[in-house]
Design an enzyme around this catalytic site. Structure first.
Site, PDB file in Angstrom:
ATOM      1  N   HIS A 178      37.119  32.894  26.630  1.00 27.33           N
ATOM      2  CA  HIS A 178      37.836  33.453  25.474  1.00 27.33           C
ATOM      3  C   HIS A 178      38.487  32.380  24.629  1.00 27.33           C
ATOM      4  O   HIS A 178      39.402  32.659  23.857  1.00 27.33           O
ATOM      5  CB  HIS A 178      38.873  34.482  25.945  1.00 27.33           C
ATOM      6  N   ALA A 214      49.081  35.631  43.407  1.00 26.86           N
ATOM      7  CA  ALA A 214      48.012  34.621  43.374  1.00 26.86           C
ATOM      8  C   ALA A 214      48.483  33.316  44.018  1.00 26.86           C
ATOM      9  O   ALA A 214      47.731  32.683  44.780  1.00 26.86           O
ATOM     10  CB  ALA A 214      47.596  34.374  41.923  1.00 26.86           C
ATOM     11  N   THR A 261      43.076  39.594  37.291  1.00 30.05           N
ATOM     12  CA  THR A 261      42.591  40.239  36.076  1.00 30.05           C
ATOM     13  C   THR A 261      42.544  41.751  36.284  1.00 30.05           C
ATOM     14  O   THR A 261      42.198  42.244  37.338  1.00 30.05           O
ATOM     15  CB  THR A 261      41.196  39.711  35.637  1.00 30.05           C
ATOM     16  N   SER A 262      42.905  42.474  35.226  1.00 27.83           N
ATOM     17  CA  SER A 262      42.978  43.941  35.292  1.00 27.83           C
ATOM     18  C   SER A 262      41.599  44.571  35.126  1.00 27.83           C
ATOM     19  O   SER A 262      41.470  45.780  35.213  1.00 27.83           O
ATOM     20  CB  SER A 262      43.897  44.460  34.177  1.00 27.83           C
ATOM     21  N   ASN A 295      44.418  40.299  43.530  1.00 34.67           N
ATOM     22  CA  ASN A 295      45.154  40.854  42.403  1.00 34.67           C
ATOM     23  C   ASN A 295      46.381  41.609  42.911  1.00 34.67           C
ATOM     24  O   ASN A 295      46.346  42.162  44.019  1.00 34.67           O
ATOM     25  CB  ASN A 295      44.245  41.807  41.598  1.00 34.67           C
ATOM     26  N   ASP A 307      45.288  29.745  28.055  1.00 38.61           N
ATOM     27  CA  ASP A 307      46.214  28.641  28.392  1.00 38.61           C
ATOM     28  C   ASP A 307      45.393  27.517  29.010  1.00 38.61           C
ATOM     29  O   ASP A 307      44.244  27.719  29.392  1.00 38.61           O
ATOM     30  CB  ASP A 307      47.331  29.137  29.340  1.00 38.61           C
ATOM     31  N   ARG A 352      52.787  31.547  21.172  1.00 39.61           N
ATOM     32  CA  ARG A 352      52.199  31.361  22.520  1.00 39.61           C
ATOM     33  C   ARG A 352      51.859  29.900  22.773  1.00 39.61           C
ATOM     34  O   ARG A 352      52.007  29.366  23.863  1.00 39.61           O
ATOM     35  CB  ARG A 352      50.952  32.245  22.655  1.00 39.61           C
ATOM     36  N   ASP A 397      47.600  44.424  41.647  1.00 42.35           N
ATOM     37  CA  ASP A 397      47.308  45.872  41.637  1.00 42.35           C
ATOM     38  C   ASP A 397      45.821  46.127  41.802  1.00 42.35           C
ATOM     39  O   ASP A 397      45.001  45.244  41.558  1.00 42.35           O
ATOM     40  CB  ASP A 397      47.734  46.484  40.273  1.00 42.35           C
TER      41      ASP A 397
HETATM   42  C1  BV8 Z   1      32.924  42.046  22.392  1.00 44.18           C
HETATM   43  C2  BV8 Z   1      41.783  36.081  23.974  1.00 44.18           C
HETATM   44  C3  BV8 Z   1      31.065  42.537  21.051  1.00 44.18           C
HETATM   45  C4  BV8 Z   1      42.706  36.554  22.899  1.00 44.18           C
HETATM   46  C5  BV8 Z   1      41.007  38.188  24.841  1.00 44.18           C
HETATM   47  C6  BV8 Z   1      36.257  48.755  20.273  1.00 44.18           C
HETATM   48  C7  BV8 Z   1      36.153  47.826  19.236  1.00 44.18           C
HETATM   49  C8  BV8 Z   1      35.747  46.502  19.466  1.00 44.18           C
HETATM   50  C9  BV8 Z   1      35.466  46.097  20.758  1.00 44.18           C
HETATM   51  C10 BV8 Z   1      35.600  47.041  21.775  1.00 44.18           C
HETATM   52  C11 BV8 Z   1      35.978  48.349  21.556  1.00 44.18           C
HETATM   53  N1  BV8 Z   1      36.016  48.999  22.761  1.00 44.18           N
HETATM   54  C12 BV8 Z   1      35.678  48.135  23.733  1.00 44.18           C
HETATM   55  C13 BV8 Z   1      35.411  46.959  23.146  1.00 44.18           C
HETATM   56  C14 BV8 Z   1      35.017  45.762  23.802  1.00 44.18           C
HETATM   57  C15 BV8 Z   1      36.272  44.919  23.927  1.00 44.18           C
HETATM   58  C16 BV8 Z   1      37.058  45.480  25.086  1.00 44.18           C
HETATM   59  O1  BV8 Z   1      36.667  45.310  26.221  1.00 44.18           O
HETATM   60  N2  BV8 Z   1      38.196  46.149  24.771  1.00 44.18           N
HETATM   61  C17 BV8 Z   1      39.014  46.695  25.829  1.00 44.18           C
HETATM   62  C18 BV8 Z   1      40.473  46.754  25.339  1.00 44.18           C
HETATM   63  C19 BV8 Z   1      38.504  48.085  26.201  1.00 44.18           C
HETATM   64  N3  BV8 Z   1      35.819  43.582  24.188  1.00 44.18           N
HETATM   65  C20 BV8 Z   1      35.634  42.752  23.151  1.00 44.18           C
HETATM   66  O2  BV8 Z   1      35.918  43.002  22.010  1.00 44.18           O
HETATM   67  C21 BV8 Z   1      34.976  41.433  23.513  1.00 44.18           C
HETATM   68  N4  BV8 Z   1      33.911  41.180  22.589  1.00 44.18           N
HETATM   69  O3  BV8 Z   1      32.819  43.098  22.979  1.00 44.18           O
HETATM   70  O4  BV8 Z   1      32.079  41.620  21.422  1.00 44.18           O
HETATM   71  C22 BV8 Z   1      30.043  41.761  20.363  1.00 44.18           C
HETATM   72  C23 BV8 Z   1      28.704  41.999  20.690  1.00 44.18           C
HETATM   73  C24 BV8 Z   1      27.719  41.303  20.027  1.00 44.18           C
HETATM   74  C25 BV8 Z   1      28.070  40.357  19.058  1.00 44.18           C
HETATM   75  C26 BV8 Z   1      29.404  40.115  18.747  1.00 44.18           C
HETATM   76  C27 BV8 Z   1      30.398  40.819  19.390  1.00 44.18           C
HETATM   77  C28 BV8 Z   1      35.937  40.267  23.372  1.00 44.18           C
HETATM   78  C29 BV8 Z   1      37.090  40.444  24.309  1.00 44.18           C
HETATM   79  C30 BV8 Z   1      37.933  39.161  24.285  1.00 44.18           C
HETATM   80  C31 BV8 Z   1      39.273  39.458  23.653  1.00 44.18           C
HETATM   81  N5  BV8 Z   1      40.150  38.298  23.853  1.00 44.18           N
HETATM   82  N6  BV8 Z   1      41.745  37.095  25.018  1.00 44.18           N
HETATM   83  C32 BV8 Z   1      44.139  36.226  23.218  1.00 44.18           C
HETATM   84  O5  BV8 Z   1      44.435  35.751  24.329  1.00 44.18           O
HETATM   85  O6  BV8 Z   1      44.959  36.473  22.315  1.00 44.18           O
HETATM   86  S1  BV8 Z   1      41.164  39.455  25.961  1.00 44.18           S
HETATM   87  C33 BV8 Z   1      42.529  39.224  26.956  1.00 44.18           C
HETATM   88  O7  BV8 Z   1      42.796  40.443  27.653  1.00 44.18           O
HETATM   89  C34 BV8 Z   1      42.308  38.281  28.102  1.00 44.18           C
HETATM   90  O8  BV8 Z   1      41.604  37.148  27.723  1.00 44.18           O
HETATM   91  C35 BV8 Z   1      41.583  39.088  29.131  1.00 44.18           C
HETATM   92  O9  BV8 Z   1      40.195  38.999  28.958  1.00 44.18           O
HETATM   93  C36 BV8 Z   1      41.950  40.489  28.770  1.00 44.18           C
HETATM   94  C37 BV8 Z   1      42.583  41.229  29.926  1.00 44.18           C
HETATM   95  O10 BV8 Z   1      43.627  40.512  30.356  1.00 44.18           O
HETATM   96  P1  BV8 Z   1      43.741  40.021  31.891  1.00 44.18           P
HETATM   97  O11 BV8 Z   1      43.427  38.576  31.891  1.00 44.18           O
HETATM   98  O12 BV8 Z   1      42.990  40.886  32.827  1.00 44.18           O
HETATM   99  O13 BV8 Z   1      45.264  40.223  32.074  1.00 44.18           O
HETATM  100  P2  BV8 Z   1      46.032  41.600  32.238  1.00 44.18           P
HETATM  101  O14 BV8 Z   1      47.438  41.370  31.814  1.00 44.18           O
HETATM  102  O15 BV8 Z   1      45.251  42.717  31.619  1.00 44.18           O
HETATM  103  O16 BV8 Z   1      45.988  41.827  33.810  1.00 44.18           O
HETATM  104  C38 BV8 Z   1      46.664  40.911  34.641  1.00 44.18           C
HETATM  105  C39 BV8 Z   1      46.348  41.333  36.061  1.00 44.18           C
HETATM  106  O17 BV8 Z   1      46.942  40.384  36.921  1.00 44.18           O
HETATM  107  C40 BV8 Z   1      46.931  42.688  36.405  1.00 44.18           C
HETATM  108  O18 BV8 Z   1      45.928  43.470  37.024  1.00 44.18           O
HETATM  109  C41 BV8 Z   1      48.074  42.369  37.374  1.00 44.18           C
HETATM  110  O19 BV8 Z   1      48.125  43.310  38.432  1.00 44.18           O
HETATM  111  C42 BV8 Z   1      47.683  41.032  37.920  1.00 44.18           C
HETATM  112  N7  BV8 Z   1      48.808  40.145  38.210  1.00 44.18           N
HETATM  113  C43 BV8 Z   1      49.942  39.989  37.492  1.00 44.18           C
HETATM  114  N8  BV8 Z   1      50.700  39.039  38.070  1.00 44.18           N
HETATM  115  C44 BV8 Z   1      50.024  38.586  39.157  1.00 44.18           C
HETATM  116  C45 BV8 Z   1      48.807  39.285  39.247  1.00 44.18           C
HETATM  117  N9  BV8 Z   1      47.911  39.080  40.223  1.00 44.18           N
HETATM  118  C46 BV8 Z   1      48.208  38.139  41.140  1.00 44.18           C
HETATM  119  N10 BV8 Z   1      49.349  37.413  41.124  1.00 44.18           N
HETATM  120  C47 BV8 Z   1      50.272  37.609  40.157  1.00 44.18           C
HETATM  121  N11 BV8 Z   1      51.403  36.883  40.152  1.00 44.18           N
END
Ligand code: BV8
Length: 235
Positions: A107, A218, A176-177, A200, A92, A55, A202
């Protein structure tokens, strides 16, 4: 007017950076949620390094550049003397390249490495491996990781984010989703009289929390909205 913006992978999609959900959250057959974790790094550092090296190299290519959405945000911030905070979930560097100033990369950043023993963060553009020597003490090897927040790790700047959200007059979520927390929960921290706008492609699980939802690309909808905002302000 205090403006807080939250961007996700969707704002960088038109710049050529794949989104998480676009590829059904898969990379070379691995689920991102399984590879972007401290456990995966413990068990198989090589694989996790490869994931980020690929990446980082992709991002470093000449044709991967900010698009009109990144630029419109930077231009708006430059003319906006009140408070403006750009929170991004993206690792990025396109908001930086576009010239945005007040950026909170909650992040982390692909172009930074972190020492696993001291937590010291340094700029980093090369591949990382489990044997990469420390720049300062080359005899120490394999202590560097990508400065990226993994699942299960605490994102950066949560206090600053909460304070900004609680005082926001306008909260703008772009590309963001709204699936990953705590990022997806920031909108809920804004005051009830805050104007909340979601741009967004969707609908998302948070859409009904927003006062306005704009469906579209966007690169088209962000410049359009910010132009409308500027003209509303001058009235
Ligand atoms: C935390 C960096 C606690 C990495 C990222 C079970 C076990 C452990 C944790 C959890 C669990 N269940 C839930 C959790 C919490 C977890 C979580 O939320 N999981 C989800 C899957 C349910 N969260 C965490 O773990 C967070 N930390 O909870 O810590 C804690 C508490 C106390 C002390 C210590 C710890 C940490 C989360 C951060 C993870 N890192 N990124 C890397 O990049 O490799 S997350 C990564 O995915 C992104 O950064 C972003 O945050 C996330 C979602 O991605 P999006 O940015 O939304 O992108 P996505 O593709 O999903 O959507 C794109 C959207 O754009 C779509 O809707 C689409 O329609 C739209 N789109 C597309 N093209 C366009 C557009 N819109 C407009 N124009 C276009 N052209």
């Amino acid at each position: 007017m205090k403006v807080v913006v939250l961007t996700g992978a969707g704002i960088s999609a038109e710049s050529g950076i794949p989104t998480f959900r676009g590829a059904e959250g898969l990379w070379e057959g691995h689920r991102v949620e399984e590879i972007a974790t401290p456990t995966a790094f413990q068990k198989n550092p090589e694989l996790v390094h490869q994931f980020y090296n690929a990446r980082r190299r992709h991002l470093l290519q000449d044709h991967i550049l900010p698009n009109a959405a990144h630029t419109a945000l930077a231009d708006y911030e430059a003319t906006h003397d009140d408070e403006f905070l750009l929170i991004t979930q993206n690792v990025d560097n396109l908001h930086f390249v576009a010239g945005s100033q007040n950026i909170l990369p909650m992040h982390g950043q692909l172009m930074e490495a972190k020492c696993t023993e001291t937590d010291k963060v340094i700029p980093w553009h090369l591949d990382l491996t489990p044997h990469t020597p420390d720049p300062e003490t080359p005899s120490r090897r394999g202590r560097l990781r990508p400065n990226v927040v993994w699942f299960g790790e605490m994102p950066y700047g949560m206090d600053k984010i909460r304070r900004a959200a609680q005082n926001a007059d306008l909260f703008l979520a772009i590309g963001t989703s709204a699936v990953v927390y705590p990022a997806a929960g920031i909108v809920q921290q804004t005051p009830k009289n805050c104007r909340r706008v979601e741009i967004n492609l969707d609908a998302t699980p948070q859409s009904e929390v927003f006062t306005e939802t704009i469906r579209g690309l966007a690169s088209i909808e962000v410049p359009k909205f910010l132009k409308r905002l500027q003209s509303e302000e001058t009235i």
